[in-house]
Motif scaffolding. Structure first.
Motif, PDB file in Angstrom:
ATOM      1  N   ASP A 167      24.994  11.406 -23.783  1.00 51.64           N
ATOM      2  CA  ASP A 167      24.818  10.345 -22.699  1.00 51.64           C
ATOM      3  C   ASP A 167      25.405  11.029 -21.317  1.00 51.64           C
ATOM      4  OD1 ASP A 167      27.485  10.218 -22.660  1.00 51.64           O
ATOM      5  OD2 ASP A 167      27.601   8.110 -23.170  1.00 51.64           O
ATOM      6  N   GLU A 168      25.768  12.346 -21.426  1.00 48.17           N
ATOM      7  CA  GLU A 168      26.125  12.971 -20.108  1.00 48.17           C
ATOM      8  C   GLU A 168      27.446  12.184 -19.349  1.00 48.17           C
ATOM      9  OE1 GLU A 168      23.124  14.305 -17.627  1.00 48.17           O
ATOM     10  OE2 GLU A 168      21.573  14.688 -19.607  1.00 48.17           O
ATOM     11  N   VAL A 169      28.294  11.752 -20.466  1.00 47.59           N
ATOM     12  CA  VAL A 169      29.483  10.779 -19.592  1.00 47.59           C
ATOM     13  C   VAL A 169      30.241  11.798 -18.821  1.00 47.59           C
ATOM     14  CG1 VAL A 169      31.659   9.644 -20.086  1.00 47.59           C
ATOM     15  CG2 VAL A 169      29.235   9.133 -21.256  1.00 47.59           C
ATOM     16  N   LEU A 170      30.403  13.217 -19.405  1.00 46.08           N
ATOM     17  CA  LEU A 170      31.347  14.330 -18.509  1.00 46.08           C
ATOM     18  C   LEU A 170      30.564  14.984 -17.662  1.00 46.08           C
ATOM     19  CD1 LEU A 170      33.718  15.536 -21.484  1.00 46.08           C
ATOM     20  CD2 LEU A 170      34.207  13.824 -19.440  1.00 46.08           C
ATOM     21  N   SER A 171      29.291  14.939 -17.696  1.00 49.82           N
ATOM     22  CA  SER A 171      28.605  15.486 -16.605  1.00 49.82           C
ATOM     23  C   SER A 171      28.987  15.382 -15.041  1.00 49.82           C
ATOM     24  CB  SER A 171      27.076  15.627 -16.786  1.00 49.82           C
ATOM     25  OG  SER A 171      26.316  16.389 -15.866  1.00 49.82           O
ATOM     26  N   PRO A 172      29.067  14.395 -14.745  1.00 50.83           N
ATOM     27  CA  PRO A 172      29.381  14.050 -13.310  1.00 50.83           C
ATOM     28  C   PRO A 172      31.007  14.551 -13.107  1.00 50.83           C
ATOM     29  CG  PRO A 172      28.462  12.055 -14.171  1.00 50.83           C
ATOM     30  CD  PRO A 172      28.757  12.774 -15.317  1.00 50.83           C
ATOM     31  N   CYS A 173      31.903  14.487 -14.138  1.00 50.03           N
ATOM     32  CA  CYS A 173      32.928  14.890 -13.916  1.00 50.03           C
ATOM     33  C   CYS A 173      33.135  16.528 -13.668  1.00 50.03           C
ATOM     34  CB  CYS A 173      33.906  14.649 -15.234  1.00 50.03           C
ATOM     35  SG  CYS A 173      35.411  15.309 -15.404  1.00 50.03           S
ATOM     36  N   VAL A 174      32.389  17.081 -14.444  1.00 44.03           N
ATOM     37  CA  VAL A 174      32.432  18.652 -14.432  1.00 44.03           C
ATOM     38  C   VAL A 174      31.905  18.914 -13.099  1.00 44.03           C
ATOM     39  CG1 VAL A 174      31.124  20.680 -15.236  1.00 44.03           C
ATOM     40  CG2 VAL A 174      32.217  18.740 -16.871  1.00 44.03           C
ATOM     41  N   HIS A 175      30.692  18.451 -12.681  1.00 46.41           N
ATOM     42  CA  HIS A 175      30.106  18.545 -11.429  1.00 46.41           C
ATOM     43  C   HIS A 175      30.984  18.236 -10.219  1.00 46.41           C
ATOM     44  CE1 HIS A 175      26.417  18.773 -13.556  1.00 46.41           C
ATOM     45  NE2 HIS A 175      25.880  19.446 -12.457  1.00 46.41           N
ATOM     46  N   SER A 176      31.868  17.158 -10.585  1.00 46.79           N
ATOM     47  CA  SER A 176      32.817  16.717  -9.358  1.00 46.79           C
ATOM     48  C   SER A 176      33.780  17.808  -9.331  1.00 46.79           C
ATOM     49  CB  SER A 176      33.592  15.488  -9.798  1.00 46.79           C
ATOM     50  OG  SER A 176      34.735  15.159  -8.904  1.00 46.79           O
ATOM     51  N   ILE A 177      34.458  18.224 -10.237  1.00 46.40           N
ATOM     52  CA  ILE A 177      35.378  19.538 -10.315  1.00 46.40           C
ATOM     53  C   ILE A 177      34.742  20.755  -9.734  1.00 46.40           C
ATOM     54  CG2 ILE A 177      36.678  21.210 -11.744  1.00 46.40           C
ATOM     55  CD1 ILE A 177      37.000  18.795 -13.752  1.00 46.40           C
ATOM     56  N   LEU A 178      33.353  21.179 -10.078  1.00 47.53           N
ATOM     57  CA  LEU A 178      32.938  22.153  -9.514  1.00 47.53           C
ATOM     58  C   LEU A 178      32.568  22.164  -7.948  1.00 47.53           C
ATOM     59  CD1 LEU A 178      30.510  23.308 -12.190  1.00 47.53           C
ATOM     60  CD2 LEU A 178      32.652  24.396 -11.735  1.00 47.53           C
ATOM     61  N   ALA A 179      32.321  20.993  -7.545  1.00 44.89           N
ATOM     62  CA  ALA A 179      32.099  20.586  -6.084  1.00 44.89           C
ATOM     63  C   ALA A 179      33.251  20.901  -5.295  1.00 44.89           C
ATOM     64  CB  ALA A 179      31.274  19.355  -5.863  1.00 44.89           C
ATOM     65  N   ALA A 180      34.230  20.204  -5.738  1.00 43.75           N
ATOM     66  CA  ALA A 180      35.531  20.540  -5.059  1.00 43.75           C
ATOM     67  C   ALA A 180      35.893  21.961  -5.067  1.00 43.75           C
ATOM     68  CB  ALA A 180      36.759  19.548  -5.917  1.00 43.75           C
ATOM     69  N   LYS A 181      35.740  22.484  -6.180  1.00 39.46           N
ATOM     70  CA  LYS A 181      35.995  24.047  -6.205  1.00 39.46           C
ATOM     71  C   LYS A 181      35.641  24.954  -5.010  1.00 39.46           C
ATOM     72  CE  LYS A 181      36.531  28.128  -9.156  1.00 39.46           C
ATOM     73  NZ  LYS A 181      36.243  28.806 -10.615  1.00 39.46           N
ATOM     74  N   ILE A 182      34.425  24.565  -4.850  1.00 39.63           N
ATOM     75  CA  ILE A 182      33.560  25.298  -3.613  1.00 39.63           C
ATOM     76  C   ILE A 182      33.714  24.725  -2.436  1.00 39.63           C
ATOM     77  CG2 ILE A 182      32.030  26.297  -5.345  1.00 39.63           C
ATOM     78  CD1 ILE A 182      29.983  24.428  -4.663  1.00 39.63           C
ATOM     79  N   GLY A 183      34.684  23.778  -2.270  1.00 40.36           N
ATOM     80  CA  GLY A 183      34.631  23.166  -0.902  1.00 40.36           C
ATOM     81  C   GLY A 183      33.586  21.864  -0.542  1.00 40.36           C
ATOM     82  N   GLU A 184      32.933  21.425  -1.447  1.00 41.74           N
ATOM     83  CA  GLU A 184      31.899  20.448  -1.140  1.00 41.74           C
ATOM     84  C   GLU A 184      32.664  18.995  -1.529  1.00 41.74           C
ATOM     85  OE1 GLU A 184      29.085  20.661   0.144  1.00 41.74           O
ATOM     86  OE2 GLU A 184      28.935  22.573   0.142  1.00 41.74           O
ATOM     87  N   THR A 185      33.518  18.463  -0.457  1.00 39.71           N
ATOM     88  CA  THR A 185      34.417  17.555  -1.184  1.00 39.71           C
ATOM     89  C   THR A 185      33.662  16.174  -1.239  1.00 39.71           C
ATOM     90  OG1 THR A 185      36.284  18.520   0.010  1.00 39.71           O
ATOM     91  CG2 THR A 185      36.747  16.267  -0.547  1.00 39.71           C
TER      92      THR A 185
END
Length: 303
Positions: A167-185
């Motif tokens: 159900d891709e529960v963790l998918s938004p979490c992973v994308h949140s971490i990656l977005a923060a890493k590249i400065g897309e707060t």
């Protein structure tokens, strides 16, 4: 024929397994498959479940996240092994060493010739480990862009009505971490809300069935690893904290070598407190922060 070859060149270690899929983009026939032992789904029998003698359910091994995918551009032309001219191609499954080796020479539409060598490995000693070594050489100067990706949007070939078991529960979490890493707060915050409010807003229309425990953990990871930028590199704690514009601040506490450390972040900067009994060192951006036992230091946000 490619799907048959993918089956023949499958590789695994008893805990994980993967079909012999090509790492590069391949627009031809392919059956992508990555599997983890013990992870299965009690699926309705697809044919004849209403008949006497047929089981109501059977265990189906789930297709897991595809980890070895590569997107490769040569002078902005995407490498697609199904559409380029293949001059030579060999694939070898070394069952003694447990390595899938591949060597090929291809020519793109822009006339650039590429020599590719890939080696995929699943460890029998550390069964959680798998690795890919990939080498690409061009016959003349060009710009090569390589993008490694994880694909969690996977299904089983025989799934009913193209249903997805994840159900891709963790998918938004992973994308949140990656977005923060590249400065897309802002994007990181958007994905954080998707994770944190999954059950509160009943995004999947299944809250009445119970809470998504993984989403709760994902909310924490989005804050600590995402906005806090926490990483462990070479056994050293690294932090790169920043605060979303929607928040006044946030904080979390961790154990560093069994010593409690408190991190508080707001719009002005961040306060790090050593609550333990031993001195610690933390990599904060490009500087090393030394804290004695009981000491705290505030670092102002760079202007």
């Amino acid at each position: 024929m490619n799907e048959i070859a993918e089956s023949i060149f499958s590789l695994g270690n008893g805990m994980m397994g993967q079909r012999g899929n090509l790492e590069e983009t391949y627009s031809g026939h392919s059956l992508q498959g990555t599997y983890v032992g013990g992870v299965y789904y009690p699926d309705k029998t697809r044919v004849g479940w209403w008949k006497n003698g047929y089981p109501e359910y059977f265990a189906k091994v789930l297709n897991a996240t595809y980890w070895s995918g590569l997107r490769i551009w040569i002078n902005n032309e995407l490498l697609d092994l199904a559409s380029c001219n293949v001059k030579s191609f060999t694939r070898e499954l070394d069952m003694h060493q447990g390595v899938l080796n591949r060597h090929c020479v291809v020519t793109l539409n822009n006339s650039i010739e590429l020599t590719i060598d890939s080696h995929r490995f699943y460890s029998l000693i550390n069964k959680e480990y798998s690795a890919l070594q990939y080498n690409i050489t061009a016959n003349r100067d060009c710009i090569i862009k390589v993008e490694n990706y994880l694909d969690g949007d996977v299904v089983n070939k025989d799934s009913n009505y193209d249903e997805k078991f994840w159900d891709e529960v963790l998918s938004p979490c992973v994308h949140s971490i990656l977005a923060a890493k590249i400065g897309e707060t802002e994007k990181a915050y958007e994905m954080y809300l998707r994770t944190a409010r999954l059950d509160l807003d009943n995004y999947n229309n299944d809250t009445e069935d119970g809470l998504h425990i993984t989403s709760m953990a994902g909310s924490y990871l989005s804050i600590v690893q995402g906005f806090g930028g926490l990483r462990i590199k070479n056994q050293t704690l690294h932090l790169n904290p920043h605060c979303p514009s929607q928040w006044e601040g946030y904080g979390f506490q961790i154990l560093l070598n069994n010593e409690p450390v408190k991190i508080e972040v707001n719009k002005e900067g961040h306060l790090i407190s050593n609550l333990g009994n031993c001195a610690i060192a933390i990599e904060l951006g490009n500087t090393t922060l030394h804290l004695q036992a009981g000491e705290e230091k505030f670092t102002a946000k760079a202007s």
